[in-house]
Design an enzyme around this catalytic site. Structure first.
Site, PDB file in Angstrom:
ATOM      1  N   SER A  22       0.828  -1.191   0.000  1.00 29.13           N
ATOM      2  CA  SER A  22       0.000   0.000   0.000  1.00 29.13           C
ATOM      3  C   SER A  22       0.875   1.260   0.000  1.00 29.13           C
ATOM      4  O   SER A  22       1.959   1.267   0.587  1.00 29.13           O
ATOM      5  CB  SER A  22      -0.882  -0.006   1.250  1.00 29.13           C
ATOM      6  OG  SER A  22      -1.854   1.000   1.204  1.00 29.13           O
ATOM      7  N   CYS A  25       3.229   7.108   3.153  1.00 27.82           N
ATOM      8  CA  CYS A  25       4.080   8.298   3.146  1.00 27.82           C
ATOM      9  C   CYS A  25       5.294   8.115   4.051  1.00 27.82           C
ATOM     10  O   CYS A  25       5.175   7.648   5.187  1.00 27.82           O
ATOM     11  CB  CYS A  25       3.291   9.513   3.582  1.00 27.82           C
ATOM     12  SG  CYS A  25       2.026  10.018   2.402  1.00 27.82           S
ATOM     13  N   ALA A  57       1.920   8.538  -1.729  1.00 27.82           N
ATOM     14  CA  ALA A  57       1.232   9.720  -2.246  1.00 27.82           C
ATOM     15  C   ALA A  57       2.252  10.724  -2.776  1.00 27.82           C
ATOM     16  O   ALA A  57       3.057  11.264  -2.028  1.00 27.82           O
ATOM     17  CB  ALA A  57       0.388  10.347  -1.143  1.00 27.82           C
ATOM     18  N   TYR A 182      -8.284  14.067   1.672  1.00 27.97           N
ATOM     19  CA  TYR A 182      -7.497  14.916   0.783  1.00 27.97           C
ATOM     20  C   TYR A 182      -8.406  15.511  -0.290  1.00 27.97           C
ATOM     21  O   TYR A 182      -9.627  15.340  -0.254  1.00 27.97           O
ATOM     22  CB  TYR A 182      -6.309  14.137   0.236  1.00 27.97           C
ATOM     23  CG  TYR A 182      -5.380  13.666   1.337  1.00 27.97           C
ATOM     24  CD1 TYR A 182      -4.972  14.532   2.354  1.00 27.97           C
ATOM     25  CD2 TYR A 182      -4.955  12.343   1.405  1.00 27.97           C
ATOM     26  CE1 TYR A 182      -4.147  14.104   3.389  1.00 27.97           C
ATOM     27  CE2 TYR A 182      -4.124  11.899   2.440  1.00 27.97           C
ATOM     28  CZ  TYR A 182      -3.728  12.783   3.426  1.00 27.97           C
ATOM     29  OH  TYR A 182      -2.921  12.356   4.450  1.00 27.97           O
ATOM     30  N   ARG A 230      -8.129   5.273  -5.473  1.00 31.94           N
ATOM     31  CA  ARG A 230      -8.345   4.953  -4.053  1.00 31.94           C
ATOM     32  C   ARG A 230      -9.437   5.862  -3.523  1.00 31.94           C
ATOM     33  O   ARG A 230      -9.386   7.086  -3.701  1.00 31.94           O
ATOM     34  CB  ARG A 230      -7.071   5.134  -3.237  1.00 31.94           C
ATOM     35  CG  ARG A 230      -7.322   5.056  -1.725  1.00 31.94           C
ATOM     36  CD  ARG A 230      -6.058   4.938  -0.898  1.00 31.94           C
ATOM     37  NE  ARG A 230      -5.658   3.521  -0.776  1.00 31.94           N
ATOM     38  CZ  ARG A 230      -4.740   3.091   0.090  1.00 31.94           C
ATOM     39  NH1 ARG A 230      -4.110   3.934   0.889  1.00 31.94           N
ATOM     40  NH2 ARG A 230      -4.436   1.805   0.154  1.00 31.94           N
ATOM     41  N   LEU A 301      -5.166  -3.228   8.358  1.00 36.54           N
ATOM     42  CA  LEU A 301      -4.827  -4.124   9.463  1.00 36.54           C
ATOM     43  C   LEU A 301      -4.976  -5.598   9.084  1.00 36.54           C
ATOM     44  O   LEU A 301      -5.439  -6.421   9.874  1.00 36.54           O
ATOM     45  CB  LEU A 301      -5.677  -3.799  10.705  1.00 36.54           C
ATOM     46  CG  LEU A 301      -5.536  -2.369  11.243  1.00 36.54           C
ATOM     47  CD1 LEU A 301      -6.379  -2.186  12.494  1.00 36.54           C
ATOM     48  CD2 LEU A 301      -4.081  -2.020  11.523  1.00 36.54           C
ATOM     49  N   GLY A 323       0.074  -2.456   4.524  1.00 41.39           N
ATOM     50  CA  GLY A 323       0.836  -1.262   4.848  1.00 41.39           C
ATOM     51  C   GLY A 323       1.787  -1.500   5.997  1.00 41.39           C
ATOM     52  O   GLY A 323       2.936  -1.884   5.813  1.00 41.39           O
ATOM     53  N   ARG A 324       1.298  -1.307   7.216  1.00 44.50           N
ATOM     54  CA  ARG A 324       2.161  -1.432   8.397  1.00 44.50           C
ATOM     55  C   ARG A 324       2.847  -2.790   8.469  1.00 44.50           C
ATOM     56  O   ARG A 324       4.000  -2.890   8.883  1.00 44.50           O
ATOM     57  CB  ARG A 324       1.352  -1.191   9.670  1.00 44.50           C
ATOM     58  CG  ARG A 324       0.869   0.245   9.844  1.00 44.50           C
ATOM     59  CD  ARG A 324       0.041   0.373  11.109  1.00 44.50           C
ATOM     60  NE  ARG A 324      -0.434   1.728  11.338  1.00 44.50           N
ATOM     61  CZ  ARG A 324      -1.562   2.232  10.834  1.00 44.50           C
ATOM     62  NH1 ARG A 324      -2.319   1.474  10.065  1.00 44.50           N
ATOM     63  NH2 ARG A 324      -1.922   3.474  11.079  1.00 44.50           N
TER      64      ARG A 324
END
Length: 354
Positions: A22, A25, A57, A182, A230, A301, A323-324
């Site tokens: 994913s 930033c 991004a 955004y 997205r 998650l 992601g994480r």
């Protein structure tokens, strides 16, 4: 029945599996210029076996950066440094994607690890964000400048130019960032858009900015390469954007030539109560996929290989983005393949460890 390690083909691009990194930033750049950090960060996850790597991004305009340290693509000077990124991703078997973005009313803020600390004398200043209406995200943000019709056109031109530069830099998968509060999300959400012209009010008016932006990008992005968006599938507040709205939006986006909807959520309302638990956004992807008959990606998650595989096998998404978990474990895809007893694209240099 598809599974996590079945290749996925959209247009002329084939992913070696249904696992993607994913866009996350890093806030590690000066003047928007990509650097060694981005090469190493994304290259490591390509080595780690993911099928798709989406660069974070990437701002289409200097005032569209979340912080002064965001990576950018508003100038031709950004192309060559980004070519280093696409090269290392491709050389290690993954598809190089990029998310182009404008932070809107949430622009010009500080990096997460700087919040709460005294401002350093040499720290770059912030700037006023822009949005559909003069409504601040919360008390810590300045009231944004309300975009005029001419300024809306200028932003759309910036997205179009950014897409052309992304192509020149070697990216083969393009994602338009229309989520997380955004700029594009702030136009379609009734929470942040109180306009009374053709870009506000009704559902059709609020989605107009995004649809027109997609058309602008479509003019320069080749038909043979995936074009994705997205979205924030819900604002998580009463009276805000809903999953049902997202299904309707996805139908419009499909008609405009969008190939896949990356289903995230939230970010537009500071006080929203988001039920952040494992897989909490999968229902959005599932609703959009079946309600709009379009391919989707899910995120949020997701950590267990079995969970990711179940999502694909049961048709809840076509692609799982992490992601994480990818920050914690760049080799997640290789280890997931072993656990699920699927062929793993282990680099020859790493075979002794696997």
């Amino acid at each position: 029945m598809s599974h996590l390690f079945e290749p996925m083909t959209i247009k002329d691009i084939t992913l070696r599996n249904r696992i993607g990194v994913s866009p996350m930033c890093m806030y590690s750049y000066m003047d928007g210029v990509s650097n060694d950090w981005q090469v190493v960060h994304l290259g490591a996850r390509a080595v780690g076996g993911a099928g798709l790597i989406i660069a974070e991004a990437t701002a289409v305009d200097p005032i569209g950066r979340i912080t002064p340290y965001d990576v950018g693509i508003w100038s031709d000077a950004h192309i060559e440094p980004l070519e280093r990124v696409t090269r290392v991703i491709k050389e290690n078997g993954a598809v190089a994607g990029i998310q182009i973005a404008h932070a809107g009313r949430k622009a010009g803020s500080r990096r997460p690890w700087d919040i709460g600390k005294p401002r350093h004398p040499n720290e770059l200043p912030g700037w006023q964000g822009v949005g559909p209406s003069p409504i601040a995200f919360n008390g810590e943000y300045a009231v944004p400048h309300e975009l005029s019709l001419d300024e809306i056109r200028q932003v759309q031109d910036s997205f179009c130019a950014a897409a052309g530069r992304a192509l020149a830099a070697g990216f083969e998968w393009l994602e338009i960032h229309a989520a997380h509060g955004y700029l594009l999300h702030s136009f379609y959400s009734p929470i942040s858009n109180h306009r009374s012209d053709e870009y506000g009010g009704s559902f059709e008016n609020r989605i107009r900015f995004l649809l027109e932006t997609v058309r602008a990008v479509r003019r320069v992005w080749p038909e043979c390469l995936p074009l994705t968006v997205r979205i924030s599938g819900t604002d998580w507040v009463e009276g805000g954007w809903s999953v049902e709205d997202s299904v309707q939006l996805a139908r419009h986006l499909k008609a405009e030539g969008i190939d896949l909807i990356d289903c995230s959520s939230g970010g537009g309302v500071a006080q929203a109560k988001v039920p952040a638990e494992p897989g909490y956004q999968i229902h959005i992807s599932e609703a959009v996929r079946h309600g709009a008959d379009i391919q989707t990606a899910t995120v949020g998650l997701i950590t267990a290989p079995e969970q990711a595989d179940e999502i694909i096998r049961n048709g809840r998404a076509d692609l799982v983005l992490l992601g994480r978990e990818m920050l914690r474990n760049p080799h997640w895809a290789l280890q997931a393949a072993q656990l699920l007893k699927q062929p793993a694209p282990v680099p020859s240099q790493y075979l002794r460890a696997f």
